[in-house]
Design an enzyme around this catalytic site. Structure first.
Site, mmCIF file in Angstrom:
data_model
loop_
_atom_site.group_PDB
_atom_site.id
_atom_site.type_symbol
_atom_site.label_atom_id
_atom_site.label_comp_id
_atom_site.label_asym_id
_atom_site.label_seq_id
_atom_site.Cartn_x
_atom_site.Cartn_y
_atom_site.Cartn_z
ATOM 1 N N CYS A 125 0.840 -1.202 0.000
ATOM 2 C CA CYS A 125 0.000 0.000 0.000
ATOM 3 C C CYS A 125 0.877 1.255 0.000
ATOM 4 O O CYS A 125 1.587 1.487 -0.957
ATOM 5 C CB CYS A 125 -0.977 -0.058 1.188
ATOM 6 S SG CYS A 125 -2.389 1.021 0.995
ATOM 7 N N HIS B 293 -3.587 -5.777 0.927
ATOM 8 C CA HIS B 293 -2.976 -5.997 2.242
ATOM 9 C C HIS B 293 -2.980 -7.476 2.629
ATOM 10 O O HIS B 293 -3.889 -7.935 3.326
ATOM 11 C CB HIS B 293 -3.760 -5.236 3.305
ATOM 12 C CG HIS B 293 -3.569 -3.755 3.251
ATOM 13 N ND1 HIS B 293 -2.485 -3.118 3.816
ATOM 14 C CD2 HIS B 293 -4.332 -2.780 2.705
ATOM 15 C CE1 HIS B 293 -2.585 -1.815 3.613
ATOM 16 N NE2 HIS B 293 -3.695 -1.570 2.937
ATOM 17 N N GLU C 147 -1.267 -8.793 4.858
ATOM 18 C CA GLU C 147 -1.140 -8.890 6.327
ATOM 19 C C GLU C 147 -2.494 -8.797 7.024
ATOM 20 O O GLU C 147 -2.607 -9.063 8.213
ATOM 21 C CB GLU C 147 -0.165 -7.823 6.849
ATOM 22 C CG GLU C 147 -0.724 -6.410 7.020
ATOM 23 C CD GLU C 147 -0.823 -5.593 5.724
ATOM 24 O OE1 GLU C 147 -0.714 -6.194 4.633
ATOM 25 O OE2 GLU C 147 -1.009 -4.367 5.822
#
Lengths: 90, 766, 232
Positions: free
Chosen positions: C85, C202, C204
């Site tokens: 990002c 993302h 994560e």
């Protein structure tokens, strides 16, 4: 009727917090440009329009600013005629 | 407290050169009545300086002084064994177990958002975040409760678009997930949008810090952004009606939010608190330094002395009056431990922010302001913060409301057109339609803790390292409150609690945002009083004490008030996050069970608004005992892992609730086949918004358990049908008719409505 | 594996990335943007967020941070660097990856789950995926619209440097599945050396069933596996 190119500069109203200007100012200082007193970030808008004369073109552009291009609560604007065509992206 | 001889400690305060003379007109302009001003003169025992007038006008404004609400708000329950901090601090705090505490609060930014929707909403989010992290808690979730006029107006679309972008950009930049809220559109909010933002923060219980100025001699420091001329007199502004001719020059300068600075301030503040170098911290919100410094002094029973010449300013030539009343954002006032100021400064420097000593805590109980050593204001702190006169007013119900409530709605029981068409129209009404257009502009997953995202009844945040989670929701049906304030407010609390049990959370406490018109008008005061009384009754029934909140009066334009809108922000606790129940139907063959009973109460419904532009009738009745039993039963079902989904039945009635369950997030809509045996007209069965109903689905072999638990709790329950397949229709059969709809068409109406509407141009002008 | 999570003023996914690295067994350390030296780390992660508020251009000011000189040097040695990002935006501004991320075509912030197709399963970061595997991963950005000049795009495509692409449920890279207007539905790319990955989605945030998806774990397990294969 003729073709006119106008430049509209929209700027933060004096006294209004300009977070973007503040962050850029800080970055410039930390990169060593100590002499920078203040930074303000606005935007430039280019209008190509057809009008009777330059005054009418200016008047139309100012009306657009009041209605749409600028936020009267947080921004001020200036309109000027541009002689040379501007390399702005359309 | 000792009775210090005031004559000894009071310094001579001479008028400041250049300040205007105090005239009755100037006093009136500051929003103080003649009686209030006389009371101030009595307190002071002398004439006021201009600076002092400004200070009093802010502190004794409705916004800071709660003049017209305090007496009634005292009636609300505020205590429970799990409440750590009740009203009076920056935020309420509850114990959620395993050493964790949850700070939470809701606050309004209605008036600023009406003037500049983007910045108004953004700074509203900024303010509520600061209220949470000044308690020592890390903000973990935001919710937003928004109300606008009808979207066919370009101006309303401009306000709606701007507010959503402002809420989104601020929270997204900070990195706090948005987990829910509500968006309502009704002509009742045409001139006055309602922008309420709620924040939740988590901390270890021992990390709690309060906003008080303890320790005589301790330095007071400003921390964060510099002070400019933003929003001077915002507190008094929020206490006045808007009028059409409020032109630019009469507007206070709008505050601009800087989420980047706020993010740094958040990290710096939490580090400051952890360092132990400070004893108290408070946001400079409404009325800026004035309220933060005087309230911190008032809470500790101490005094403060601050020098305006020491305050870091953004603009040249600011007067003490301006500095004291500035509402520049992203600033904090902290009380440092004497001798540890340098630690404060170095923590702030790490985060590229400023901290500066501007004064100290004193023992004389006075709020004293200097300008380069010369006293410009000297006021006893306690009367300033707590001495604002409070009023209990005459409240009388408006005759027009009585008539509206008694409207005969029987003609509306005959559908105007075919049921499926009406149903699709309702699904596409902005109030029912999916709010994806809104929450897709929000970061809902940052911090990797969002177990239930926006779009359903309540949002859920898990607590890392434990099996627990916290849930939150905001609720209020302003039409119901408008038609019958006491019942309407009770419904708001009941629906909030119902939303929480649907995700498996035990309702625990509330924060409220009371949005009303001008309380000096008898019919508005009546609404306010009745709503508070309804809220009290419901909060007692659900054992959900009120730990704080916000009152926003004067939501009127040209004399017309909004619907009374007491927004309930409720939090709940989930002990085992693996038991969280979804909101959508999931599996073919599952049974659908309706808990609660259908009625023909059509008053105040979305159906009436959509089909007849009508807000009339009595709101649905509410039985708190039955409601409580329903909620306990659903919690028991989730604890036993009997459910696959649970959804509160509210706006748009049973048909729209079933549709939401069938459509889910739009990825895999699934059909249903439902048969209802109520001896009621189809319009009532499908669209009445009767209270006390929850739609659940469960595997077919679990239905027996579900029905047994319902019976044990005395809750009416019946299997009404089953979940079919993605290719099947959405079918509801009733004794007096049937309704069948195609899932693709339903999805188009439901998910497509807001994007289509917001494609139309919006205009800042009226 | 020892990973550095570089934190800039305004980073807000630093903690999420730190936790994701820990979940796959890495020893993670936060490195503040003014710190110098990345010796001893096996990989560097640049988190998402709004460094310097995204003011001027996303990533433009963060790119000037002292630590970025070390990140550039670290990448030159061939060691793995991931930017997610805002981290991707910073890598582009720093010239470690080609192209630029401009405002989403809708002009609106986009926060939702998207589907990604794994275009390359033979990179340092994707070895644990199958080629063509479809992942469900959140995005959350206002400026994720990947643009580059014709020559750069051709180079990326010809050399197989597009690692992830936005697709629909059937795996097709359609316009409707493109959440931000990125050229060729590009969601993630690697550099010529194959050691620098930038991606807007993302991973994560897709590490746990409770939070909606576990499809992101592969990025971190792949990295760990690549590093242990090297034997560092």
């Amino acid at each position: 009727m003729s073709q006119f190119r106008l430049e509209v500069r929209v700027k933060p109203r004096p006294g209004i917090l300009d977070p973007q200007g503040k962050a850029i100012h800080h970055a410039l200082n930390s990169l060593g440009w100590e002499g920078v007193d203040d930074v303000h970030v606005g935007k430039a808008i280019y209008l190509d329009l057809v009008a009777d004369d330059a005054d009418a073109a200016m008047e139309a552009a100012e009306a657009m600013c009041r209605k749409l291009l600028a936020n009267p609560v947080t921004e001020t604007f200036e309109v000027s005629l541009v002689e040379e065509p501007v390399g702005a992206e359309s | 407290m000792s009775t210090v001889d005031e004559a000894v400690t009071e310094t001579l305060v001479a008028p400041r050169p250049g300040d205007p003379e105090i005239t009755p007109e100037l006093v009136a302009d500051h929003g103080l009545s003649v009686e209030e001003y006389e009371r101030i003169l009595d307190l002071m025992g002398r004439q006021l300086t201009f600076t002092e007038l400004g200070v009093f006008s802010a502190m004794w404004s409705e916004h800071c002084g709660y003049k017209n609400s305090k007496r009634l708000l005292r009636l609300l329950p505020t205590e429970a064994p799990w409440v750590i901090q009740g009203p009076g601090e920056n935020a309420g705090v509850i114990d959620v177990g395993e050493g964790y505490a949850l700070a939470f609060k809701i606050e309004s930014h209605n008036h600023p958002s009406a003037v500049e929707p983007y910045q108004g909403a953004a700074t509203g989010v900024g303010g509520i975040l600061r209220d949470i992290f000044t308690m020592g808690a890390r903000p973990v979730a935001v919710l937003d409760s928004l109300r606008f006029g009808d979207l066919d107006s370009g101006r309303v679309r401009y306000l709606f678009g701007g507010v959503v972008a402002g809420v989104g950009d601020y929270g997204n930049c900070i990195g706090v997930p948005n987990i829910g809220g509500e968006v309502v559109f009704d002509r009742g909010y045409e001139g006055n949008p309602i922008v309420n933002a709620m924040c939740l923060g988590l901390m270890k219980t021992e990390e709690l810090i309060t906003a008080s100025a303890a320790g005589v001699g301790n330095p007071l420091m400003t921390v964060g952004a510099r002070t400019g001329r933003d929003g001077i007199h915002g507190a008094t502004f929020a206490s006045e009606e808007l009028s059409e001719d409020a032109d630019e020059s009469s507007r206070p300068q709008v505050q601009v939010g800087d989420p980047f600075t706020e993010k740094l301030l958040l990290e710096a503040s939490l580090e400051l608190i952890a360092s132990g170098a400070i004893t108290g911290i408070q946001d400079m919100g409404a009325a800026g330094i004035t309220s933060s410094a005087s309230e911190m002094a008032g809470r500790a029973g101490n005094g403060v002395e601050i020098d305006m010449a020491l305050v870091p300013v953004r603009e040249q030539g600011m007067t003490p009056y301006e500095i004291l009343l500035s509402e520049s954002q992203e600033r904090m006032l902290v009380v440092a431990e004497k001798g540890r100021e340098h630690e404060v400064v170095s923590i702030l420097e790490k985060w590229e922010l400023e901290a500066k000593v501007i004064g100290q805590v004193t023992d004389d109980g006075r709020f004293r302001v200097l300008e380069g050593g010369v006293t410009v204001a000297d006021i006893l702190a306690l009367p300033l913060t707590d001495g604002c006169p409070t009023y209990e007013r005459e409240g009388v119900e408006g005759e027009d409301i009585k008539l509206l409530r008694e409207t005969d709605l029987s003609e509306h029981m005959l559908p105007r057109g075919n049921l499926t068409g009406l149903f699709r129209k309702l699904l596409g009404s902005p109030n029912i339609a999916s709010k994806r257009w809104v929450y897709h502009q929000y970061d809902t997953t940052v911090r990797t803790a969002t177990a239930v995202r926006p779009g359903g009844d309540a949002g859920v945040i898990r607590i890392r390292g434990t099996s627990k989670a916290v849930a939150a929701t905001t609720d209020c049906n302003g039409r119901f409150v408008y038609l019958q304030p006491r019942t309407g407010a009770m419904i708001a609390v009941a629906e909030a609690a119902r939303n929480l049990v649907c995700v498996g959370a035990q309702p625990t406490a509330i924060t409220n945002n009371l949005n009303f018109g001008n309380p000096l008008k008898a019919h508005i005061y009546y609404q306010f009083r009745e709503a508070v009384l309804g809220m009290k009754e419901a909060c007692e029934a659900f054992e959900t004490p009120v730990t704080g909140g916000n009152v926003s009066f004067y939501n009127e334009t040209d004399g017309v008030a909004i619907y009374p809108t007491p927004v309930i922000g409720m939090v709940g606790v989930i002990d085992d996050a693996s038991k969280i129940v979804g909101q959508a139907f999931q599996t073919e063959g599952d049974d659908i069970v309706l808990l609660g009973e259908n009625t023909d109460e059509l008053g105040g419904s979305e159906y009436l608004y959509v089909t007849a532009r009508l807000v009339a009738g009595a709101p649905p009745s509410l039985d708190l005992g039955k409601e409580r039993a329903l909620q306990q039963a659903v919690l028991m079902m989730t604890h036993g892992r009997h459910l696959r989904s649970a959804r509160d039945c509210s706006d748009g009635g049973l048909a729209c609730t079933l549709a939401e369950c069938a459509l889910g997030d739009g990825e895999a809509p699934i059909g249903i086949s439902v048969e209802l045996d109520d001896d009621l007209p189809p319009v009532a069965v499908l669209f009445a918004e009767s209270q006390g109903r929850i739609v659940i689905s469960c595997a077919a072999d679990q239905t027996v358990h579900v029905l047994r638990i319902a019976k044990e709790h005395g809750v009416p329950a019946a299997k009404i049908g089953s979940v079919t397949t993605g290719g099947s229709p959405f079918r509801i059969v009733m004794p007096e008719g049937k309704m069948e709809a195609d899932l693709v068409e339903m999805a188009d109406a439901y998910f497509g409505a807001l994007p289509r509407i917001m494609d139309a141009p919006s205009t800042a002008g009226a | 594996m020892r990973v550095a999570v570089v934190t800039f003023p305004g980073s807000n996914c630093d903690y999420d990335l730190y936790k994701a690295a820990q979940q796959v067994g890495a020893e993670a350390t936060f490195v503040w943007h003014r710190e110098r030296g990345l010796d001893g780390y096996d990989a560097v992660l640049l988190p998402g967020g709004f460094s310097y508020g995204d003011y001027l251009r996303a990533g433009a000011i963060a790119r000037m941070s002292p630590v970025m000189e070390d990140v550039i040097e670290f990448a030159r040695t061939g060691a793995p660097v991931i930017g997610i990002c805002n981290g991707f935006q910073i890598l582009c501004e720093a010239g470690l990856l080609p192209g630029v991320l401009v405002r989403n075509a809708s002009l609106l912030f986009a926060g939702k789950d998207v589907r990604l197709r794994v275009e390359r399963a033979d990179t340092l970061f994707t070895g644990d995926y199958e080629p063509g595997q479809i992942l469900r991963v959140p995005i959350a950005h206002g400026e994720g619209n990947y643009e580059a000049d014709e020559a750069t795009l051709k180079h990326l495509e010809d050399e197989g440097h597009v690692v992830f692409r936005y697709v629909d449920a059937e795996g097709e890279a359609t316009d409707a599945a493109n959440p931000n207007g990125s050229w060729h539905n590009i969601a993630g790319i690697i550099n010529d050396n194959g050691n620098v990955l930038g991606m807007m989605p993302h991973p994560e945030r897709a590490m746990e069933e409770l939070l909606g998806s576990t499809d992101g774990i592969g990025v971190f397990t792949s990295l760990a596996a690549s590093l242990s294969a090297v034997g560092s």
